[in-house]
Design a protein around this motif. Sequence first.
Motif, PDB file in Angstrom:
ATOM      1  N   THR A 128       8.252  34.224  14.396  1.00  0.00           N
ATOM      2  CA  THR A 128       7.937  33.460  13.192  1.00  0.00           C
ATOM      3  C   THR A 128       9.253  32.926  12.634  1.00  0.00           C
ATOM      4  O   THR A 128      10.331  33.439  12.951  1.00  0.00           O
ATOM      5  CB  THR A 128       7.251  34.330  12.119  1.00  0.00           C
ATOM      6  N   THR A 132      -4.983  41.482  13.730  1.00  0.00           N
ATOM      7  CA  THR A 132      -4.066  40.482  13.187  1.00  0.00           C
ATOM      8  C   THR A 132      -2.605  40.899  13.216  1.00  0.00           C
ATOM      9  O   THR A 132      -1.725  40.050  13.119  1.00  0.00           O
ATOM     10  CB  THR A 132      -4.435  40.126  11.735  1.00  0.00           C
ATOM     11  N   THR A 133      -2.346  42.203  13.338  1.00  0.00           N
ATOM     12  CA  THR A 133      -0.971  42.679  13.442  1.00  0.00           C
ATOM     13  C   THR A 133      -0.891  43.725  14.547  1.00  0.00           C
ATOM     14  O   THR A 133      -1.896  44.329  14.912  1.00  0.00           O
ATOM     15  CB  THR A 133      -0.449  43.296  12.121  1.00  0.00           C
ATOM     16  N   ARG A 144       7.301  44.340  15.444  1.00  0.00           N
ATOM     17  CA  ARG A 144       6.066  44.086  14.693  1.00  0.00           C
ATOM     18  C   ARG A 144       5.665  42.657  14.999  1.00  0.00           C
ATOM     19  O   ARG A 144       6.490  41.748  14.951  1.00  0.00           O
ATOM     20  CB  ARG A 144       6.274  44.270  13.193  1.00  0.00           C
ATOM     21  N   GLU A 184       2.536  39.548  14.551  1.00  0.00           N
ATOM     22  CA  GLU A 184       1.452  39.053  13.716  1.00  0.00           C
ATOM     23  C   GLU A 184       0.781  37.906  14.467  1.00  0.00           C
ATOM     24  O   GLU A 184       1.445  37.129  15.152  1.00  0.00           O
ATOM     25  CB  GLU A 184       2.057  38.542  12.404  1.00  0.00           C
ATOM     26  N   LYS A 185      -0.521  37.826  14.322  1.00  0.00           N
ATOM     27  CA  LYS A 185      -1.250  36.728  14.949  1.00  0.00           C
ATOM     28  C   LYS A 185      -1.175  35.526  14.013  1.00  0.00           C
ATOM     29  O   LYS A 185      -1.636  35.582  12.882  1.00  0.00           O
ATOM     30  CB  LYS A 185      -2.695  37.115  15.227  1.00  0.00           C
ATOM     31  N   TRP A 232       0.266  35.448  19.173  1.00  0.00           N
ATOM     32  CA  TRP A 232       1.072  36.570  18.719  1.00  0.00           C
ATOM     33  C   TRP A 232       2.513  36.129  18.591  1.00  0.00           C
ATOM     34  O   TRP A 232       3.077  35.536  19.503  1.00  0.00           O
ATOM     35  CB  TRP A 232       0.966  37.736  19.698  1.00  0.00           C
ATOM     36  N   ILE A 234       7.490  39.269  14.172  1.00  0.00           N
ATOM     37  CA  ILE A 234       7.968  39.074  12.799  1.00  0.00           C
ATOM     38  C   ILE A 234       9.182  39.948  12.495  1.00  0.00           C
ATOM     39  O   ILE A 234       9.966  39.621  11.615  1.00  0.00           O
ATOM     40  CB  ILE A 234       6.859  39.293  11.752  1.00  0.00           C
TER      41      ILE A 234
END
Length: 170
Positions: A67, A117-118, A146, A148-149, A154, A157
């Motif tokens: 991200t 979602t994670t 970690r 996150e979607k 995916w 983060i």
Amino acid sequence: MKRWLPLGLIAVGVVLAVVALLFSPSEEDRIRARLTQLEDAVRVDDGAHNPLVRHGRVRKEFAEIFTKEASARIVEIGKRLGSRDDLTAAATQAAVVYQTADVSFGDTDIQVDPAGTTAEVTATATVTGARHGQPVRRDEVPVALRLEKVEGDWKIISATVHPRRAPDAP
């Protein structure tokens, strides 16, 4: 004949749905594919040291992997990287320090939250590389990621790289 047409279409739909479910990759498989993409993105090949070319390639790959606000913490040296741009700069600089370098993830444990979602990933990153003019060295470092979607994909983060294991440590 017309009565069987709707039933036949429903049966075909059910069969297609089952086939899609059985052959589509699981969330864990998608996360593993993301880790493989990261392995490829950070690889330093002998002779591929043009920093501008490397920076462009790594930046493109990292845009898919991390991200924008991704962060990394390298415990052993007390360094924290606070954005995808910082991560890209660090990966680009690896070619300045290393003649060759390869990272692979093993002992991977993936925990996806019930909502899907994670995810939390723990793994051992094996780093095999040679600094300029030095012999090849192999280190194993525990990592925690970690993910996150984001829009169905995916993305990492945060990453924590723990101190490397001693050569005789389990």
